[in-house]
Design a protein around this motif. Structure first.
Motif, PDB file in Angstrom:
ATOM      1  N   ASP A 189      42.513 -33.171  28.153  1.00 35.85           N
ATOM      2  CA  ASP A 189      43.672 -33.488  29.003  1.00 35.85           C
ATOM      3  C   ASP A 189      44.780 -32.453  28.828  1.00 35.85           C
ATOM      4  O   ASP A 189      45.511 -32.122  29.791  1.00 35.85           O
ATOM      5  CB  ASP A 189      44.212 -34.878  28.672  1.00 35.85           C
ATOM      6  CG  ASP A 189      43.259 -35.985  29.113  1.00 35.85           C
ATOM      7  OD1 ASP A 189      42.293 -35.675  29.854  1.00 35.85           O
ATOM      8  OD2 ASP A 189      43.457 -37.155  28.707  1.00 35.85           O
ATOM      9  N   THR A 190      44.931 -31.957  27.616  1.00 37.90           N
ATOM     10  CA  THR A 190      46.014 -31.006  27.322  1.00 37.90           C
ATOM     11  C   THR A 190      45.539 -29.560  27.429  1.00 37.90           C
ATOM     12  O   THR A 190      46.253 -28.628  27.024  1.00 37.90           O
ATOM     13  CB  THR A 190      46.579 -31.259  25.904  1.00 37.90           C
ATOM     14  OG1 THR A 190      45.521 -31.164  24.962  1.00 37.90           O
ATOM     15  CG2 THR A 190      47.225 -32.625  25.816  1.00 37.90           C
ATOM     16  N   ARG A 191      44.320 -29.371  27.965  1.00 36.99           N
ATOM     17  CA  ARG A 191      43.733 -28.058  28.219  1.00 36.99           C
ATOM     18  C   ARG A 191      43.556 -27.201  26.973  1.00 36.99           C
ATOM     19  O   ARG A 191      43.616 -25.970  27.012  1.00 36.99           O
ATOM     20  CB  ARG A 191      44.578 -27.303  29.264  1.00 36.99           C
ATOM     21  CG  ARG A 191      44.648 -28.016  30.594  1.00 36.99           C
ATOM     22  CD  ARG A 191      45.388 -27.202  31.620  1.00 36.99           C
ATOM     23  NE  ARG A 191      45.434 -27.930  32.897  1.00 36.99           N
ATOM     24  CZ  ARG A 191      45.973 -27.436  33.997  1.00 36.99           C
ATOM     25  NH1 ARG A 191      46.534 -26.222  33.978  1.00 36.99           N
ATOM     26  NH2 ARG A 191      45.982 -28.151  35.106  1.00 36.99           N
ATOM     27  N   GLN A 192      43.347 -27.870  25.860  1.00 34.24           N
ATOM     28  CA  GLN A 192      43.018 -27.146  24.631  1.00 34.24           C
ATOM     29  C   GLN A 192      41.484 -27.140  24.527  1.00 34.24           C
ATOM     30  O   GLN A 192      40.882 -27.879  23.745  1.00 34.24           O
ATOM     31  CB  GLN A 192      43.662 -27.826  23.423  1.00 34.24           C
ATOM     32  CG  GLN A 192      45.171 -27.882  23.502  1.00 34.24           C
ATOM     33  CD  GLN A 192      45.780 -28.575  22.298  1.00 34.24           C
ATOM     34  OE1 GLN A 192      45.528 -28.175  21.147  1.00 34.24           O
ATOM     35  NE2 GLN A 192      46.604 -29.588  22.555  1.00 34.24           N
ATOM     36  N   TYR A 193      40.893 -26.266  25.320  1.00 34.45           N
ATOM     37  CA  TYR A 193      39.447 -26.362  25.525  1.00 34.45           C
ATOM     38  C   TYR A 193      38.635 -25.979  24.285  1.00 34.45           C
ATOM     39  O   TYR A 193      37.559 -26.534  24.057  1.00 34.45           O
ATOM     40  CB  TYR A 193      39.047 -25.495  26.719  1.00 34.45           C
ATOM     41  CG  TYR A 193      39.648 -25.999  28.004  1.00 34.45           C
ATOM     42  CD1 TYR A 193      39.338 -27.258  28.493  1.00 34.45           C
ATOM     43  CD2 TYR A 193      40.551 -25.204  28.729  1.00 34.45           C
ATOM     44  CE1 TYR A 193      39.902 -27.724  29.675  1.00 34.45           C
ATOM     45  CE2 TYR A 193      41.112 -25.656  29.909  1.00 34.45           C
ATOM     46  CZ  TYR A 193      40.785 -26.927  30.373  1.00 34.45           C
ATOM     47  OH  TYR A 193      41.338 -27.392  31.523  1.00 34.45           O
ATOM     48  N   ASP A 194      39.128 -25.028  23.515  1.00 39.06           N
ATOM     49  CA  ASP A 194      38.393 -24.666  22.292  1.00 39.06           C
ATOM     50  C   ASP A 194      38.306 -25.861  21.340  1.00 39.06           C
ATOM     51  O   ASP A 194      37.241 -26.160  20.789  1.00 39.06           O
ATOM     52  CB  ASP A 194      39.083 -23.493  21.590  1.00 39.06           C
ATOM     53  CG  ASP A 194      38.898 -22.187  22.353  1.00 39.06           C
ATOM     54  OD1 ASP A 194      37.979 -22.128  23.203  1.00 39.06           O
ATOM     55  OD2 ASP A 194      39.659 -21.240  22.092  1.00 39.06           O
ATOM     56  N   SER A 195      39.435 -26.503  21.156  1.00 37.92           N
ATOM     57  CA  SER A 195      39.446 -27.685  20.270  1.00 37.92           C
ATOM     58  C   SER A 195      38.613 -28.814  20.865  1.00 37.92           C
ATOM     59  O   SER A 195      37.902 -29.535  20.146  1.00 37.92           O
ATOM     60  CB  SER A 195      40.886 -28.164  20.052  1.00 37.92           C
ATOM     61  OG  SER A 195      41.652 -27.167  19.398  1.00 37.92           O
ATOM     62  N   ALA A 196      38.702 -28.974  22.197  1.00 34.95           N
ATOM     63  CA  ALA A 196      37.913 -30.021  22.853  1.00 34.95           C
ATOM     64  C   ALA A 196      36.425 -29.756  22.669  1.00 34.95           C
ATOM     65  O   ALA A 196      35.643 -30.680  22.372  1.00 34.95           O
ATOM     66  CB  ALA A 196      38.265 -30.090  24.333  1.00 34.95           C
ATOM     67  N   PHE A 197      36.042 -28.454  22.861  1.00 36.17           N
ATOM     68  CA  PHE A 197      34.635 -28.082  22.713  1.00 36.17           C
ATOM     69  C   PHE A 197      34.165 -28.301  21.276  1.00 36.17           C
ATOM     70  O   PHE A 197      33.051 -28.803  21.030  1.00 36.17           O
ATOM     71  CB  PHE A 197      34.446 -26.617  23.115  1.00 36.17           C
ATOM     72  CG  PHE A 197      33.018 -26.178  23.112  1.00 36.17           C
ATOM     73  CD1 PHE A 197      32.134 -26.601  24.102  1.00 36.17           C
ATOM     74  CD2 PHE A 197      32.554 -25.332  22.113  1.00 36.17           C
ATOM     75  CE1 PHE A 197      30.810 -26.191  24.079  1.00 36.17           C
ATOM     76  CE2 PHE A 197      31.237 -24.928  22.080  1.00 36.17           C
ATOM     77  CZ  PHE A 197      30.353 -25.356  23.066  1.00 36.17           C
ATOM     78  N   TYR A 198      35.028 -27.944  20.317  1.00 37.59           N
ATOM     79  CA  TYR A 198      34.690 -28.125  18.895  1.00 37.59           C
ATOM     80  C   TYR A 198      34.478 -29.606  18.576  1.00 37.59           C
ATOM     81  O   TYR A 198      33.491 -29.990  17.926  1.00 37.59           O
ATOM     82  CB  TYR A 198      35.812 -27.530  18.042  1.00 37.59           C
ATOM     83  CG  TYR A 198      35.642 -27.769  16.559  1.00 37.59           C
ATOM     84  CD1 TYR A 198      34.726 -27.027  15.820  1.00 37.59           C
ATOM     85  CD2 TYR A 198      36.392 -28.756  15.904  1.00 37.59           C
ATOM     86  CE1 TYR A 198      34.570 -27.253  14.465  1.00 37.59           C
ATOM     87  CE2 TYR A 198      36.239 -28.988  14.556  1.00 37.59           C
ATOM     88  CZ  TYR A 198      35.313 -28.240  13.834  1.00 37.59           C
ATOM     89  OH  TYR A 198      35.150 -28.486  12.492  1.00 37.59           O
ATOM     90  N   CYS A 199      35.410 -30.432  19.026  1.00 36.35           N
ATOM     91  CA  CYS A 199      35.300 -31.885  18.748  1.00 36.35           C
ATOM     92  C   CYS A 199      34.095 -32.501  19.462  1.00 36.35           C
ATOM     93  O   CYS A 199      33.439 -33.413  18.926  1.00 36.35           O
ATOM     94  CB  CYS A 199      36.581 -32.597  19.179  1.00 36.35           C
ATOM     95  SG  CYS A 199      38.006 -32.217  18.149  1.00 36.35           S
TER      96      CYS A 199
END
Length: 584
Positions: free
Chosen positions: A343-353
């Motif tokens: 939602d907050t467009r932190q895609y690297d962190s989203a992908f990692y999680c």
């Protein structure tokens, strides 16, 4: 002096007998209860299991193990399968109460195998209940509880203690396999049986069952039903004497009620309940419930678009659950973190999680598959052990029809086997009768032939005696008559035709004689057969010579040739060897 020696011996015997009877008295209540095979057997035996739970002081523990040793000795002296099974069950329960259960895990399987020939389903149900608890294992826990309940309901649950615990075990096992609908079904059956056995109720088990029901409804998103059971926990926990236990369960109930409100987006109602859940979990240092509360807060804040607070709660839940390796809570926390980062467009962190989430989901799926496989394997093992487990999910009508067809088939097969067996038995009886008649006829022929041979032998002896008499008289008569008499004396008693008749009768009387003679040499001539037969009849050389129409010297030469053909050692007598040929 003799009287003084006898009195101590007499006194010792009295003491020994009294001591022996005293030993019998200590184990008699066990034997009386364990010998029962009717519907009252389970409660009769439960009395001793209850005493193990109630009396755990050192003196009582020593007494129980002394009793066990006495019972072992008694059963060694008076073998009884039922008593042996009951003693094994008592030993297992005693070991469990006294912290030695691991030593007795293998005894459960042995007891089940030992009890099987008794064909006592009630006893089997008790054994399955014990087997469900030891050794601990989700797959055997569920399987053996199901089997125990199946038999208990068939016989009547009122005849069994702790039936409600069996339903609790099934409900818990199904919940762990995420089968929430069936977990609810068996949980309600637990509640229906709760009041039927007031002597063996544990209030905390009741609370756990309410929690399983509430959580199952929550997983199925049936919020009203979930709230109902958690409100029941709040009412029930009021009488709990343990302050920490009471406080913890109040928090758990309030936290799960809060989750239902969060699902319904009633955040105002959820807030105070959720805060109390987190505070009590922290106060009780319960990591699992703290992590669950933090995950609930993540949902709470996310539903109100407070992503910063939701992320902080999810991260706290992740950190706590990772330390304790709480897989479901780690997955839940990572799910919220992935969603918020997206939602907050932190895609690297989203992908990692997301990768982490998938990793732990794979672990969870693998564990679930392993659990399902273990359950299947446990069922296969049980089928091998008992050849009787049926866990099919067909309707009652289909199951009954199947059983009826199976029973009819077994009965029909048994009838066919019995008829075939009876037919074969009659044929064998007739065959034996026929053989008996044939044997009797053969014996009669042999007896008749031997009589003829005996008459023939006597006839030869009489003729030989007559010849001897004539030879004496020959010396005193005129020479004209002497030539005729001498010619008569030189005539053989055996003609070719007479020999053949003799040989037939002799073979009937002694069927193995000529066969054995031929077996000992391939060079036996007909003349040798005649000589051997006459030797067997115990005729001397003179009688043999007259029978065959030869001289005594010729008989002696014939015996030597026969001895050589038979390869007899010098120390063996020809007559003894020939006589042995006529024996069977």
């Amino acid at each position: 002096m003799i009287i003084k020696l006898q009195w101590p011996l007499f006194f010792f015997l009295i003491v020994f007998v009294r001591a022996s009877f005293g030993q019998d008295e200590t184990i008699r209540p066990y034997l009386k209860a364990w010998e029962k095979s009717g519907r009252d057997q389970s409660y009769a035996s439960q009395v001793f299991f209850d005493s193990l739970r109630l009396k755990k002081d050192p003196a009582s523990r020593k007494k129980y193990w002394r009793d066990i040793n006495k019972l072992r000795h008694y059963i060694d002296q008076h073998p009884d399968r039922r008593l042996q099974v009951r003693l094994m069950m008592f030993e297992i329960m005693a070991a469990r109460e006294h912290g030695m259960q691991e030593r007795y895990y293998p005894e459960v399987e042995k007891a089940i195998k030992l009890a099987y020939p008794l064909h006592d389903e009630q006893l089997n149900a008790e054994l399955y209940s014990i087997r469900a608890d030891v050794p601990p294992g989700d797959e055997t826990y569920l399987l053996y509880n199901l089997k125990a309940v199946e038999i208990q309901e068939k016989i009547g649950t009122k005849y069994f203690p702790f039936t409600h615990n069996r339903f609790f075990g099934i409900s818990a096992g199904l919940y762990s396999q995420k089968d929430y609908t069936r977990a609810i079904h068996y949980g309600k059956r637990f509640l229906a049986h709760w009041d039927k056995d007031p002597l063996h109720r544990d209030e905390r088990v009741f609370i756990f069952q309410y929690d399983l029901l509430g959580s199952s409804y929550l997983q199925l998103e049936q919020c009203d039903s979930a709230r109902r059971y958690y409100h029941l926990i709040l009412e029930r926990i009021k009488s709990e004497p343990d302050a920490r236990h009471k406080k913890l369960w109040e928090g758990i109930a309030q936290g799960n009620i809060a989750k239902t409100y969060i699902h319904e987006k009633q955040y105002g109602k959820a807030s105070p309940l959720l805060q109390n859940y987190l505070n009590t979990s922290i106060a009780c240092s319960d990591t699992l419930n703290i992590a669950m509360a933090q995950n609930a807060y993540a949902a709470f804040y996310y539903g109100q678009n407070n992503r910063r607070a939701a992320l902080a709660a999810a991260q706290e839940a992740w950190n706590l659950s990772r330390i304790k390796n709480l897989n479901p809570q780690m997955i839940n926390a990572l799910k919220w973190m992935t969603t918020i980062y997206q939602d907050t467009r932190q895609y690297d962190s989203a992908f990692y999680c997301l990768n982490l989430q998938n990793k732990y989901r794979d672990v969870e799926r693998e564990q679930l598959k392993k659990s399902e496989f273990s359950t299947l394997q446990a069922q296969i093992d049980f089928d091998k052990l008992q050849n009787s487990l049926v866990l099919a999910e067909a309707s009652v009508r289909q199951e009954r029809n199947f059983r009826r067809v199976l029973i009819a088939g077994v009965v029909l097969l048994a009838i066919i086997i019995a008829l075939l067996y009876n037919r074969k038995r009659i044929k064998n009886i007739n065959r034996l009768s026929e053989l008996r008649l044939q044997h009797e006829a053969a014996e009669l022929k042999i007896s008749d032939a031997r009589e003829k041979i005996a008459l023939f032998t006597n006839h030869i002896i009489e003729k030989n005696n007559l010849i001897k008499s004539l030879q004496i008289d020959l010396k005193n008569i005129q020479s004209s008559s002497a030539a005729s008499i001498e010619k008569l004396l030189n005539e053989p008693l055996f003609t070719d035709e007479g020999w053949e008749k003799f040989r037939v009768e002799f073979s009937r009387a002694y069927p193995y004689f000529f066969l054995k003679l031929q077996e000992n040499s391939d060079n036996i001539t007909p003349a040798m057969e005649r000589l051997a037969a006459l030797i067997f009849l115990k005729l001397d050389n003179y009688q043999i010579a007259n029978s065959l129409g030869i001289g005594k010297a010729s008989v002696a030469r014939g015996k030597r040739r026969l001895r050589a053909v038979l390869h007899l050692p010098e120390q063996d007598k020809l007559e003894s060897f020939i006589t042995a040929l006529g024996e069977k």
